[in-house]
Design an enzyme around this catalytic site. Structure first.
Site, PDB file in Angstrom:
ATOM      1  N   ASP A  67       0.821  -1.213   0.000  1.00 22.22           N
ATOM      2  CA  ASP A  67       0.000   0.000   0.000  1.00 22.22           C
ATOM      3  C   ASP A  67       0.855   1.263   0.000  1.00 22.22           C
ATOM      4  O   ASP A  67       2.046   1.251   0.330  1.00 22.22           O
ATOM      5  CB  ASP A  67      -0.938   0.024   1.211  1.00 22.22           C
ATOM      6  CG  ASP A  67      -0.197  -0.031   2.540  1.00 22.22           C
ATOM      7  OD1 ASP A  67       0.825  -0.754   2.632  1.00 22.22           O
ATOM      8  OD2 ASP A  67      -0.625   0.631   3.495  1.00 22.22           O
TER       9      ASP A  67
ATOM     10  N   GLU B  75      -0.126  -1.346   5.701  1.00 25.03           N
ATOM     11  CA  GLU B  75       1.002  -1.031   6.574  1.00 25.03           C
ATOM     12  C   GLU B  75       0.953   0.411   7.045  1.00 25.03           C
ATOM     13  O   GLU B  75       1.289   0.722   8.190  1.00 25.03           O
ATOM     14  CB  GLU B  75       2.316  -1.315   5.833  1.00 25.03           C
ATOM     15  CG  GLU B  75       3.565  -1.192   6.688  1.00 25.03           C
ATOM     16  CD  GLU B  75       4.234   0.177   6.600  1.00 25.03           C
ATOM     17  OE1 GLU B  75       5.260   0.373   7.271  1.00 25.03           O
ATOM     18  OE2 GLU B  75       3.718   1.080   5.880  1.00 25.03           O
TER      19      GLU B  75
END
Length: 391
Positions: free
Chosen positions: A88, A149
């Site tokens: 991400d 994350e």
């Protein structure tokens, strides 16, 4: 011929740059990583990786889970080595228009670049493809690619660790240039400070009010924040409260965070903040409710471990400057270590992350790929002929 002597030909630099820009253009902010997974899976399967996804995304309504990919290499008897990063980005990269100026890759200033951490993703793919094309012998390689994350290491916290075969690895996810070897990371907790005064109407009964904002102001003035010591940092980053401009506010909440290289340092700072808030609130005739929320545990991997020695040897082999250090920044490294794996963070050179000024040098991008090859090669050289690995 050594890795250092072959450095310029270890990876296909043009292909690595192309793949990084291609990955960066794929929009995949936290919780929306399916497009990235769809890009990675066929690439990894073509290189012989077996693919598994866990169901971590069901814990936060995401699109897909963490991706775990395993390739047996040329010698499956060698201890496997993993490389991890996240899929991400902190903000969208929709409409990204990358630009290269004087060897530095930028966005056009209207989006982030997403080098955090598409740079590592692209480098891992290139390193493994280059190893296969060059016929470089290696042991099993595992990729642990997490989701979400950027929102508190959420993907790794909900990882299905039973899917992972390897025990040791590296996480390229730091702003230091390639050659930065981070052996220690912090313990971290959030702190929530609810300050209670007494609400009243400014026009009807102002004398009955106890303004919680004034309590908060005094708390902030008395708290020790910023750099507490060489080991500990503290911050208050959010203030929430108030109802109407005509109402003396009776409640306000401060939200902050403490990080420390030691668990005792974390505990001491959190409780010092708690005691300060409670004492100030009492002086005003109010009260404070303080609670802590663990974010992640610290880690400390010694230089003389296999991972530490391998990181140094690989840097020496490719003739780059390296240095051993520690950081108060958090990464998936913290959570992976907390869950029984052993890993360290490595620098890959992105700058100004989480802003539209984010950038990375082409040199750091290429060196991340080369260093990954060197780490794999060095690991194989030091672990071959040690017997079969039990699965």
């Amino acid at each position: 011929m050594t890795i250092g002597e072959k450095k310029s030909s270890l990876v296909n630099e043009e292909r690595l740059l192309h793949n990084f820009l291609e990955l960066a253009r794929l929009n995949g902010p936290s919780g929306q990583e399916q497009r990235i997974a769809d890009y990675l899976v066929p690439r990894l399967e073509a290189m012989g990786f077996s693919i598994q996804f866990d169901e971590a995304h069901k814990q936060f309504d995401g699109e897909c889970g963490n991706l775990v990919a395993y390739w047996e290499g040329t010698d499956p008897t060698v201890r496997p080595l993993f490389f991890s990063t996240h899929m991400d980005t902190v903000l969208p990269t929709e409409g990204l228009k990358p630009q290269i100026r004087d060897g530095i890759i930028y966005s056009d200033g209207t989006t982030i670049l997403g080098a955090d951490d598409r740079a590592a993703l692209a480098a891992y793919l290139e390193a493994i493809q280059s190893i296969q094309e060059a016929g470089i012998p290696c042991g099993p390689i595992e990729l642990i690619l997490t989701v979400n994350e950027q929102r508190g290491l959420t993907g790794s916290r909900h990882m299905d660790y039973s899917l992972i075969k390897s025990k040791e690895g590296y996480v390229f996810d730091s702003s230091g240039d390639v050659g930065q070897i981070i052996l220690q990371g912090p313990f971290s907790s959030k702190i929530y400070v609810e300050l209670n005064g007494k609400s009243s109407h400014i026009g009807l009964n102002p004398e009955e009010g106890i303004n919680a904002f004034l309590i908060a102001a005094d708390v902030l003035k008395q708290l020790k924040l910023g750099k507490i010591s060489e080991d500990t940092l503290a911050n208050i980053g959010m203030i929430q409260g108030g109802e109407l401009s005509s109402i003396i506010p009776g409640q306000v909440e401060l939200v902050g965070e403490v990080r420390s290289f030691t668990e005792q340092g974390l505990y001491d700072q959190l409780h010092a903040m708690k005691e300060t808030a409670e004492a100030v609130a009492r002086e005003y005739g109010g009260h404070a409710n303080v609670r802590f929320e663990k974010k992640y545990l610290g880690f400390h991997v010694k230089e003389n471990t296999a991972l530490g020695q391998n990181a140094v040897q690989a840097a020496q082999d490719m003739n780059i400057s390296y240095y051993l250090t520690r950081t108060l920044g958090g990464a998936d490294t913290n959570v992976l270590n907390e869950n029984g794996l052993t890993c360290i963070t490595l620098g890959n050179g992105f700058r100004n992350i989480h802003t539209f000024r984010e950038h990375i040098s082409v040199e750091n991008l290429i060196n991340t790929g080369i260093y990954t090859v060197s780490l794999i090669h060095s690991w194989y050289q030091s672990h071959k002929n040690q017997g079969a690995v039990s699965k």
